[in-house]
Motif scaffolding. Structure first.
Motif, short mmCIF file in Angstrom:
data_model
loop_
_atom_site.label_atom_id
_atom_site.label_comp_id
_atom_site.label_asym_id
_atom_site.label_seq_id
_atom_site.Cartn_x
_atom_site.Cartn_y
_atom_site.Cartn_z
N THR A 1 16.37 4.20 -11.73
CA THR A 1 17.43 4.96 -12.39
C THR A 1 17.66 6.24 -11.62
O THR A 1 16.76 6.76 -10.96
CB THR A 1 17.07 5.28 -13.85
N GLU B 1 24.84 11.24 -17.07
CA GLU B 1 24.26 9.98 -17.52
C GLU B 1 23.60 9.25 -16.36
O GLU B 1 24.18 9.12 -15.28
CB GLU B 1 25.36 9.10 -18.13
N HIS C 1 22.31 6.24 -13.99
CA HIS C 1 22.76 4.90 -13.59
C HIS C 1 21.52 4.09 -13.23
O HIS C 1 20.42 4.63 -13.03
CB HIS C 1 23.70 4.99 -12.40
N PHE D 1 24.01 -3.18 -10.26
CA PHE D 1 24.12 -1.89 -10.92
C PHE D 1 24.37 -2.07 -12.42
O PHE D 1 25.12 -2.96 -12.82
CB PHE D 1 25.26 -1.07 -10.32
N TYR D 2 23.76 -1.20 -13.21
CA TYR D 2 23.94 -1.22 -14.66
C TYR D 2 24.15 0.22 -15.14
O TYR D 2 23.77 1.18 -14.47
CB TYR D 2 22.70 -1.79 -15.36
N ASN D 3 24.73 0.35 -16.33
CA ASN D 3 24.77 1.64 -17.00
C ASN D 3 23.48 1.82 -17.79
O ASN D 3 22.77 0.85 -18.08
CB ASN D 3 25.98 1.73 -17.93
N TRP D 4 23.20 3.05 -18.16
CA TRP D 4 21.98 3.39 -18.89
C TRP D 4 22.31 3.65 -20.34
O TRP D 4 23.26 4.39 -20.66
CB TRP D 4 21.34 4.63 -18.27
N ARG E 1 27.47 -3.86 -13.66
CA ARG E 1 28.72 -3.22 -13.24
C ARG E 1 29.19 -3.79 -11.90
O ARG E 1 30.31 -3.55 -11.47
CB ARG E 1 28.51 -1.72 -13.10
#
Length: 278
Positions: A198, A216, A218, A239-242, A254
Motif C-alpha cells: 500500500t 487515501e 492505494h 491495482f486496487y483502492n483501499w 482498478r
C-alpha cells in the motif's frame, strides 16, 4: 658423615639457585595472538529490520542486485493515462536513476537534471510522475534499500483473510521528489517475498491540496514474479483502492500491468540516450 654433609651442602646449593631463578624470571604472559575474541555476527545492514533483510534475501539478495548497472523492460497496459493503457519500452540507469521511456507517439525521460517529454498529449499523464513510478514498482524490494529510507516493523497483519508480515517505509526529509510518500510492504510470512504494497501519492498534481493525513492509500498486488539474473523480480501486478473502514483492499481491480522482457545489465547505457532530442 662427611659424605652425608657433602650431599646436604649440594642440595642446599641447588635449592638456592632454584629459588633465585624463580625470583628473577617473570611469569610467562599469553602472546597477544593467542587471545581469542568472540564477536556476534553483524546484520546485513543495521538500519534494516530483520524481516526486510529476509525479504531482500528471498528476492535474490541485495549484493546480487548491486552488481547491475542498468534495467530494461517493456511495460504493458499501464492503466493510468487519459489516453488509455500505455505500453512502452523503459530503460533505467540503476546507479543514478536516469530514465528513458519510449512509447507510441511519445518519449520522455530524466537526465539527472530535469524531466522532459516529447508530445505530452500522447502520454496522457504527468511526465514528472510517470517517469519514476513504474520502475519504482519494478525494483521492489531493492529500491527501499536506497539511502534515506526509514523502517518500522509492524508485525503480522491480515489482508483479504490472509496473514502477512508488514513493514512501513518512510523517508528522511529531502529524500527524492516526494519525501512525504510512505509505503507498507506485506510480506509472505513464510517466503518473505513481497505480495502486497500500500502507498500514498503525494505528487502535487494528484494531491488536490490535501494534507498527507487525508490522502487515501492505494494498493498494488504482485500476482507473480520472474527470475532475472538470479533475482526474483515482479512480473504481473494489479491495482486496487483501499477501504479505510475495513483497512483492506476493495474488491475489483482498478487495472493491471506487466513487466515483460525484463533485463538486468552489468553495463551502463550511454549517458546521451537520456537527453531530449534536439
Amino acid at each position: 658423615m662427611k659424605q652425608m654433609g657433602k650431599m646436604r651442602f649440594a642440595i642446599a646449593i641447588l635449592l638456592f639457585v632454584a629459588l633465585g631463578a624463580c625470583r628473577e624470571t617473570p611469569a610467562p604472559s599469553v602472546p597477544e595472538k593467542e587471545v581469542v575474541v568472540t564477536t556476534t555476527p553483524t546484520a546485513v545492514n543495521s538500519r534494516f529490520p530483520e524481516a526486510f533483510e529476509k525479504s531482500l534475501a528471498a528476492h535474490g539478495g541485495l549484493e546480487q542486485f548491486k552488481q547491475f548497472k542498468s534495467l530494461e523492460y517493456t511495460l504493458e497496459n499501464w492503466p493510468f493515462s487519459q489516453k488509455g493503457p500505455l505500453t512502452d519500452l523503459q530503460r533505467v540507469d540503476l546507479k543514478n536513476r536516469k530514465v528513458l521511456i519510449e512509447g507510441s507517439g511519445y518519449r520522455l525521460g530524466y537526465n539527472g537534471d530535469e524531466v522532459w517529454v516529447e508530445n505530452p498529449k500522447a502520454l496522457g499523464t504527468p511526465a514528472e510522475f510517470y517517469y519514476a513510478t513504474p520502475y519504482y514498482f519494478s525494483l521492489v524490494p531493492f529500491v527501499f534499500a536506497d539511502p534515506g529510507t526509514r523502517f518500522e516493523d509492524l508485525g503480522i497483519a491480515e489482508l483479504g483473510n490472509q496473514q502477512y508480515h508488514s513493514i512501513r517505509v518512510t523517508y528522511e526529509s529531502g529524500t527524492g521528489d516526494t519525501p512525504e510518500d510512505y509505503y507498507i510492504l506485506y510480506l509472505d510470512p513464510e517466503s518473505y517475498t513481497v505480495r502486497v504494497m500500500t502507498y500514498i501519492v503525494s505528487f502535487p498534481a494528484f494531491r488536490q491540496g490535501k494534507a498527507v493525513s487525508e490522502l487515501e492509500p492505494h494498493v498494488i498486488v504482485y500476482k507473480d514474479f520472474q527470475e532475472v539474473e538470479g533475482l526474483k523480480m515482479p512480473h504481473e501486478f494489479e491495482f486496487y483502492n483501499w477501504n479505510e473502514e475495513t483497512e483492506d483492499l476493495m474488491e475489483g481491480a482498478r487495472g493491471g500491468a506487466v513487466f515483460s522482457e525484463m533485463k538486468l545489465l552489468k553495463t551502463a547505457f550511454p549517458a546521451m540516450i537520456f537527453n531530449k532530442t534536439e
